[in-house]
Design an enzyme around this catalytic site. Structure first.
Site, PDB file in Angstrom:
ATOM      1  N   LYS A  79      -7.454  -0.049  11.759  1.00 61.63           N
ATOM      2  CA  LYS A  79      -6.813  -0.588  10.549  1.00 61.63           C
ATOM      3  C   LYS A  79      -5.583   0.260  10.216  1.00 61.63           C
ATOM      4  O   LYS A  79      -4.539  -0.251   9.804  1.00 61.63           O
ATOM      5  CB  LYS A  79      -7.811  -0.593   9.382  1.00 61.63           C
ATOM      6  N   GLU A 118       0.846  -1.208   0.000  1.00 62.26           N
ATOM      7  CA  GLU A 118       0.000   0.000   0.000  1.00 62.26           C
ATOM      8  C   GLU A 118       0.877   1.252   0.000  1.00 62.26           C
ATOM      9  O   GLU A 118       1.716   1.421   0.882  1.00 62.26           O
ATOM     10  CB  GLU A 118      -0.913  -0.004   1.232  1.00 62.26           C
ATOM     11  N   HIS A 176      -1.768  10.207  -0.902  1.00 61.84           N
ATOM     12  CA  HIS A 176      -1.985   8.805  -1.254  1.00 61.84           C
ATOM     13  C   HIS A 176      -2.037   8.634  -2.768  1.00 61.84           C
ATOM     14  O   HIS A 176      -1.380   7.762  -3.324  1.00 61.84           O
ATOM     15  CB  HIS A 176      -3.294   8.344  -0.615  1.00 61.84           C
TER      16      HIS A 176
END
Ligand code: NAD
Length: 403
Positions: free
Chosen positions: A240, A62, A352
């Site tokens: 998370k 990720e 991101h």
């Protein structure tokens, strides 16, 4: 990094290879093996935990996780880094006893023979005691289930530097006949609990308000955290974010990340709370804290079988499972702080998507040398998506006379 972490020629050769896990080793590690499976291996920087600087290996696909952790650690460094603690490597192993006819009598016998049972568990158990570990306590509970009462006997086992599942399970299976004899019950399950509440790691850090965008960002972080404490839908994602960092370290170091995940989320569910807490200190800075069960090891499991995991252990340089757990707690806190700070200021998508753009460019067919240019063009055209990547690649190749 090779010089700083004493990596030798074999380590460097491993890092330069595509896929450091030899097929023959993989074949020994699992069943029906048809190949090996790769992940990017990165290092997070700037982590100072209890005054020691760490280079932290992270295996994760990720984007922005490693950058975010490194950045939060850098900002925490200004206030001395992370202060971490560890309660000790005590795992809980459960023996389930069913069909116990006289519960009161069974409990009395357990109480009377407690130290004898512990002694028996530790005798002839070199796998448990050779490194200073062993059963330290015994406890029991009667639980009421849909299939009647059950007597649950729990062994508290010091597993020292191992994750400890096999050490605990072996002990439980050895001891089950004794417990059956003593309680008159029939033993069914003999298995450790991943809710390792006797093996807790914590870390704290302070981020100066002026370094993180000012008082409003600090207030935004508190609002974000308070929502996680109040709302399970937000809490799931909050936690998370914590595990993004912790799992990546667990994978890189060859640890059982499913066990780590199970422990963390079941602890959060037990407490009905986020794994982190935040408050403002007297100067308006953000003080963060993380507390969670962390059953991780520096020995045992498949760690030595996987040469990449063994090398990552050397890069990190954590000598004990306690030291490893404390670094992982610091990484979890840094990761969570970074996400909250981004959401409280510019939002996470800008950073991101900038990093994710590389994945999109590669999926659209950009070669390694073309990726940077495609990302630049997609970003300039504000089209960070598949169509944008294809268009950028097409234009770029036309300009270079390739199409
Ligand atoms: P393991 O079986 O390899 O045991 C660790 C070994 O290391 C022991 O033999 C011990 O004597 C030795 N050792 C050497 N130095 C030590 C030290 N300093 N401290 C402690 N032990 C030392 O591994 P384990 O840690 O008992 O079990 C971990 C494995 O169990 C993982 O692969 C995990 O995936 C698996 N597992 C997990 C679960 C679960 O989480 N529910 C269940 C079953 C198995």
């Amino acid at each position: 990094m090779a010089q700083a972490r004493n990596l030798d020629a074999a380590d460097l050769a491993l890092l330069n290879k595509d896929g450091p896990l030899p097929l023959a080793a993989a074949d020994q590690m699992s069943e029906n093996v048809i190949g090996t499976f790769g992940l990017p291996l990165s290092v997070a920087l700037n982590f100072v935990v209890n005054g020691k600087e760490y280079v932290v290996p992270m295996a994760i696909e990720e984007p922005s996780v490693v950058a975010a952790a490194s950045n939060a650690a850098k900002l925490a460094k200004a206030s001395g880094g992370f202060k971490a603690a560890y309660t000790g490597s005590i795992m809980i192993g459960q023996v389930q006893l069913v069909q116990v006819k006289d519960m009161e009598e069974a409990k009395k016998k357990l109480e009377k023979n407690k130290s004898k049972i512990i002694e028996q568990a530790n005798s002839d158990a070199k796998y448990l005691t050779a490194y200073g570990g062993g059963v330290t306590a015994l406890q029991w509970r009667v639980i009421l289930t849909d299939r009647g009462q059950m007597l649950i006997v729990e062994f508290l086992v010091n597993v020292v530097d191992a994750m400890g599942a096999n050490m605990v399970n072996t002990t439980l299976e050895r001891m089950a006949p004794t417990l059956e004899e003593m309680t008159g019950g029939k033993s069914r399950l003999k298995i450790l609990s991943n809710l390792a509440t006797q093996r807790m790691a914590s870390a704290t850090a302070v981020w100066k308000a002026e370094d993180i965008g000012g008082a409003d960002v600090a207030e935004g972080i508190l609002d974000a955290w308070t929502m996680a404490m109040a709302d399970p839908y937000r809490r799931s994602t909050h936690n998370k974010g914590v595990m993004n960092g912790i799992d990546a370290v667990a994978v890189a170091l060859g640890n059982d990340w499913r066990a780590v995940e199970a422990g963390a989320h079941s602890y959060a569910a037990l407490k009905g709370a986020a794994l982190t807490t935040y408050k403002l200190d007297a100067d308006g800075n953000i003080e963060g804290k993380i507390l969670l069960p962390l059953a991780v090891g520096t020995v045992g499991g498949s760690m030595k079988a996987n040469p990449a995991a063994a090398m990552c252990q050397r890069i990190l340089g954590a000598k004990t499972s306690g030291e490893l757990a404390q670094v992982m707690a610091a990484v979890g806190l840094a990761q969570n702080f970074a996400a909250l700070r981004a959401m409280a200021s510019e939002g996470i998508q800008k950073g991101h998507m900038r990093l994710h753009a590389r994945h999109i460019a590669m999926s659209a067919g950009a070669s390694e040398v073309e990726v940077d240019e495609v990302v630049k063009r997609m970003t300039a055209g504000n089209a960070i998506n598949e169509a944008g990547a294809k268009k950028a690649l097409d234009e770029m190749r036309k300009a270079k006379g390739k199409n």
